[in-house]
Design a protein around this motif. Sequence first.
Motif, PDB file in Angstrom:
ATOM      1  N   SER A 117       0.774  -1.244  -0.010  1.00  0.00           N
ATOM      2  CA  SER A 117      -0.252  -0.041   0.171  1.00  0.00           C
ATOM      3  C   SER A 117       1.030   1.196  -0.075  1.00  0.00           C
ATOM      4  CB  SER A 117      -0.816  -0.058   1.262  1.00  0.00           C
ATOM      5  OG  SER A 117      -1.450  -1.214   1.487  1.00  0.00           O
ATOM      6  N   ALA A 225      -8.930  -9.385   0.850  1.00  0.00           N
ATOM      7  CA  ALA A 225      -8.590  -8.294  -0.021  1.00  0.00           C
ATOM      8  C   ALA A 225      -9.805  -7.483  -0.616  1.00  0.00           C
ATOM      9  CB  ALA A 225      -7.869  -8.944  -1.079  1.00  0.00           C
ATOM     10  N   ILE A 229     -10.471  -3.703   0.333  1.00  0.00           N
ATOM     11  CA  ILE A 229     -10.290  -2.699  -0.765  1.00  0.00           C
ATOM     12  C   ILE A 229     -11.678  -2.043  -1.171  1.00  0.00           C
ATOM     13  CG2 ILE A 229      -9.550  -2.360  -3.150  1.00  0.00           C
ATOM     14  CD1 ILE A 229      -7.406  -4.628  -2.580  1.00  0.00           C
ATOM     15  N   MET A 313      -3.759  -2.996  -1.107  1.00  0.00           N
ATOM     16  CA  MET A 313      -3.865  -3.617   0.102  1.00  0.00           C
ATOM     17  C   MET A 313      -2.221  -4.556   0.288  1.00  0.00           C
ATOM     18  SD  MET A 313      -6.192  -6.246   1.924  1.00  0.00           S
ATOM     19  CE  MET A 313      -5.470  -7.691   2.828  1.00  0.00           C
ATOM     20  N   TRP A 319      -4.314  -0.565   3.908  1.00  0.00           N
ATOM     21  CA  TRP A 319      -5.032  -0.527   2.632  1.00  0.00           C
ATOM     22  C   TRP A 319      -5.476   0.625   2.491  1.00  0.00           C
ATOM     23  CZ3 TRP A 319      -6.823  -2.883   6.976  1.00  0.00           C
ATOM     24  CH2 TRP A 319      -8.177  -2.743   7.345  1.00  0.00           C
TER      25      TRP A 319
END
Length: 326
Positions: A117, A225, A229, A313, A319
């Motif tokens: 990130s 994830a 995100i 992330m 993230w």
Amino acid sequence: MVAVLRSVIRGVGAHLPKRIVSNEDLSKIVDTSDAWIQERSGIVNRHIADETEKTSDLGAAAAKQALVRAGIDPIDIDLIVCATATPDRTFPATAVRIQSMLGVTKGAAFDVQAVCSGFVYGLTIADNFLKTGQSKRALVIGAETFSRILDWSDRSTCVLFGDGAGAVVLEAQPQHGTRNDRGILATRLRSDGRYEDLLYVDGGAGSTKTVGHLRMNGREVFRHAIQKISGVIEETLVETGYAADEIDLFIPHQANKRILDGIAKKLGVAPEKIVMTLHKHGNTSAASIPLALNEAFEAHRVKEGSLILMEAMGGGFTWGAVLARW
Ligand code: UT7
């Protein structure tokens, strides 16, 4: 009347090591196959630095290209943020090394450690310096030599990563304070240290006195994830009042094609708007977004006025997302 200062992207650049390592090459050193790597991740090739190339060399080359394209002299840069988890040395910061390679002597230079990130973190930090008037022109660099922290006998990680660097030049410019402005429009950063054992390096100056190797529970990282995100992306859209289908270019961190497709589908971003470099670069951590932005620029996919969404992330977990107009 000038309402606000915005961080406008003036130039982008990138640099990749010459040596290309294919899935086929890796199948000769670990028990893997081109078919497995492509099917599970989408990766085909990655660039790997030779022994003489350091993170600062890649980062400085990317920065120089971004400066030339921006038409800005390095001496006019007063902030350098380098996102990296693979610094040349524990200290000084790689950003300071790059500062000296560029001949810059004013302003501040420092590294940001947010792993994959990192570029989104770096952009957000620089944006805050610029829009408050503390700096005027910033270089934000994502540069990595992840090949140096990979366990080349661990097939579950060594096939996924690569080396490279990308950079952007940001300039504080007066804008109207509306969502139609050029520059960075919204940013979101998040982290949650409860997940530190899912993606980490098993060494460090302050613990083992070694650099250590990357360790990842890929299946668990994957599980988090898409949801994490999508959450920060949605926040940037709500803040600016844009709908996902108004995004012109979706430039995600390049970790896994299945993750990228999943996020785009969840949000409703058309597949042709996704910039995908994963097959050529693998996961280059903090470098992957500026490398992809550079690729889109060189392919004339980025035009003045393009609405660009960047997200990532990584280890921590960390993230975040950045929404900007070119
Ligand atoms: O950038 C930071 C964020 N990182 C990420 O977003 C990465 C997220 N995770 C992923 O991208 C995926 O989880 C991976 C690509 C890492 C793995 O894909 P997966 O579909 O989750 O596979 P898996 O880890 O569940 O492994 C499936 C099988 C296992 O064998 P068994 O237990 O089913 O017999 C692994 O041992 O695949 C095996 N395997 C491999 N086989 C061939 C693991 N690595 C390899 C390999 N070649 N390189």
